[in-house]
Design a protein around this motif. Structure first.
Motif, PDB file in Angstrom:
ATOM      1  N   GLN A 143       2.039  51.918 -40.132  1.00  0.00           N
ATOM      2  CA  GLN A 143       2.820  51.981 -38.881  1.00  0.00           C
ATOM      3  C   GLN A 143       2.628  50.709 -38.059  1.00  0.00           C
ATOM      4  OE1 GLN A 143       1.091  55.426 -39.321  1.00  0.00           O
ATOM      5  NE2 GLN A 143       2.971  55.523 -40.524  1.00  0.00           N
ATOM      6  N   ARG A 190       2.681  46.895 -36.668  1.00  0.00           N
ATOM      7  CA  ARG A 190       3.618  45.772 -36.675  1.00  0.00           C
ATOM      8  C   ARG A 190       2.841  44.471 -36.406  1.00  0.00           C
ATOM      9  NH1 ARG A 190       8.230  46.318 -32.485  1.00  0.00           N
ATOM     10  NH2 ARG A 190       8.698  48.119 -33.777  1.00  0.00           N
ATOM     11  N   GLU A 239       5.066  46.576 -40.942  1.00  0.00           N
ATOM     12  CA  GLU A 239       6.193  45.726 -40.576  1.00  0.00           C
ATOM     13  C   GLU A 239       5.645  44.352 -40.224  1.00  0.00           C
ATOM     14  OE1 GLU A 239       9.574  45.872 -37.172  1.00  0.00           O
ATOM     15  OE2 GLU A 239       8.474  47.722 -37.549  1.00  0.00           O
ATOM     16  N   VAL A 240       6.243  43.298 -40.786  1.00  0.00           N
ATOM     17  CA  VAL A 240       5.762  41.934 -40.541  1.00  0.00           C
ATOM     18  C   VAL A 240       6.931  41.048 -40.124  1.00  0.00           C
ATOM     19  CG1 VAL A 240       4.632  39.901 -41.563  1.00  0.00           C
ATOM     20  CG2 VAL A 240       3.913  42.205 -42.237  1.00  0.00           C
ATOM     21  N   VAL A 241       6.719  40.310 -39.026  1.00  0.00           N
ATOM     22  CA  VAL A 241       7.672  39.285 -38.599  1.00  0.00           C
ATOM     23  C   VAL A 241       6.949  37.955 -38.747  1.00  0.00           C
ATOM     24  CG1 VAL A 241       9.052  38.386 -36.679  1.00  0.00           C
ATOM     25  CG2 VAL A 241       8.718  40.859 -36.917  1.00  0.00           C
ATOM     26  N   ASN A 252       9.977  45.222 -45.620  1.00  0.00           N
ATOM     27  CA  ASN A 252       9.260  45.297 -44.338  1.00  0.00           C
ATOM     28  C   ASN A 252       8.854  43.933 -43.800  1.00  0.00           C
ATOM     29  OD1 ASN A 252       7.426  45.016 -46.467  1.00  0.00           O
ATOM     30  ND2 ASN A 252       5.768  45.926 -45.290  1.00  0.00           N
ATOM     31  N   ALA A 302      10.673  41.944 -30.843  1.00  0.00           N
ATOM     32  CA  ALA A 302       9.939  42.802 -31.785  1.00  0.00           C
ATOM     33  C   ALA A 302       8.594  43.254 -31.210  1.00  0.00           C
ATOM     34  CB  ALA A 302       9.718  42.065 -33.098  1.00  0.00           C
ATOM     35  N   PHE A 345       2.949  43.737 -30.618  1.00  0.00           N
ATOM     36  CA  PHE A 345       2.392  43.679 -31.970  1.00  0.00           C
ATOM     37  C   PHE A 345       0.994  44.284 -32.016  1.00  0.00           C
ATOM     38  CE2 PHE A 345       5.571  40.345 -31.788  1.00  0.00           C
ATOM     39  CZ  PHE A 345       6.308  40.634 -32.924  1.00  0.00           C
ATOM     40  N   ASP A 346       0.697  44.906 -33.148  1.00  0.00           N
ATOM     41  CA  ASP A 346      -0.639  45.474 -33.360  1.00  0.00           C
ATOM     42  C   ASP A 346      -1.615  44.416 -33.857  1.00  0.00           C
ATOM     43  OD1 ASP A 346      -0.071  48.445 -32.944  1.00  0.00           O
ATOM     44  OD2 ASP A 346       1.519  47.814 -34.316  1.00  0.00           O
TER      45      ASP A 346
END
Ligand code: SAH
Length: 243
Positions: A110, A112, A133-135, A158, A173, A176-177
């Motif tokens: 979960q 990001r 999820e990766v940006v 992802n 986005a 972020f975590d």
């Protein structure tokens, strides 16, 4: 932004020793070389099974030009064009292990994550194998496009690659975590600090007086950021704007 520094620099966690060279070839030979790389990472102190599994899954030789691919599983930084380098495997594994440490294994899918400095896309692929999820942002168009090509066969739905100045983060986005910066600046941009979730971690190499050290920032509350300075490191410079 005011970051509170936590007392004297604590002893840094065990730093992986240099890994022995591992010859790589194609197909099964590269699978074997990668397994040996993972064994060496384990022996050098990487403990996180999720990170080790991700390092085992991502074919590092596919991110490196054919002339150097035989060295893909050695613990070295290698040139990727445009004056940039891919970080060595022990650095990638250690940084991701530190970022992931507070996130329970069941919650990682979960989480990001933002990466600044896609380069060839290797670390982005490892991040996408660990987190939900990766940006990943790159400021050099040629590298952004090369990463897209390198990653195509891996089909990672992802992972989102962005062309732009990563010092500005990815506000749409956020939060972020975890945030990981793959190039050394002289300070952590405020934009990145404000895009951290509370709680979360950010890792960035910072240059001070000609020396670089890995800085770990933990955002523990809405207005509380704590800094811990870890090992000395060697990264390419964080630059402004795009090219
Ligand atoms: N994680 C990469 C390492 C690449 S080296 C890999 O696995 O290959 C660091 C990268 O940061 C370089 O590609 C450099 O162009 C990029 N970079 C430097 N400043 C940047 C900025 N402001 N925004 C985005 N990328 C940046």
């Amino acid at each position: 932004m005011n970051i509170r520094r936590t007392g004297p620099t604590p002893a840094s966690p065990a730093r992986p020793a240099e890994l022995p060279p591992v010859p790589a070839g194609v197909g099964l030979a590269s699978d074997r070389a990668r397994k040996r790389m993972v064994d060496a990472l384990r022996a050098a102190g990487i403990r996180d099974e999720g990170v080790l599994a991700a390092m085992d899954r991502v074919p590092r030789h596919q991110f490196i030009e054919p002339g150097l691919a035989s060295r893909a599983y050695e613990d070295v930084a290698l040139p990727i064009g445009h004056g940039q380098t891919i970080s060595k495997p022990s650095t990638v594994a250690r940084m991701i292990e530190i970022l992931a440490a507070p996130i329970l294994p069941a919650q990682r899918r979960q989480a990001r994550v933002l990466e600044v400095g896609t380069g060839c896309g290797y670390q982005a692929a490892v991040l996408a194998a660990v987190f939900g999820e990766v940006v990943s942002i790159e400021r050099v168009r040629g590298l952004h496009e090369a990463a897209r090509t390198n990653l195509r066969t891996m089909r990672l739905p992802n992972l989102r690659l962005v062309f732009g100045d990563g010092r500005l983060g990815a506000p749409t986005a956020a939060p972020f975590d975890a945030i990981i910066v793959a190039a050394a600046g002289d300070a952590i941009p405020d934009e990145l600090l404000t895009q951290m979730r509370a709680p979360s971690r950010l890792l960035a190499p910072i240059e001070e007086g000609g020396r670089q050290a890995l800085h770990l920032v933990e955002r523990t509350g809405r207005d509380v950021w704590q800094l811990t300075i870890l090992d000395s490191v060697r990264f390419v410079p964080l630059r402004t704007g795009t090219t």
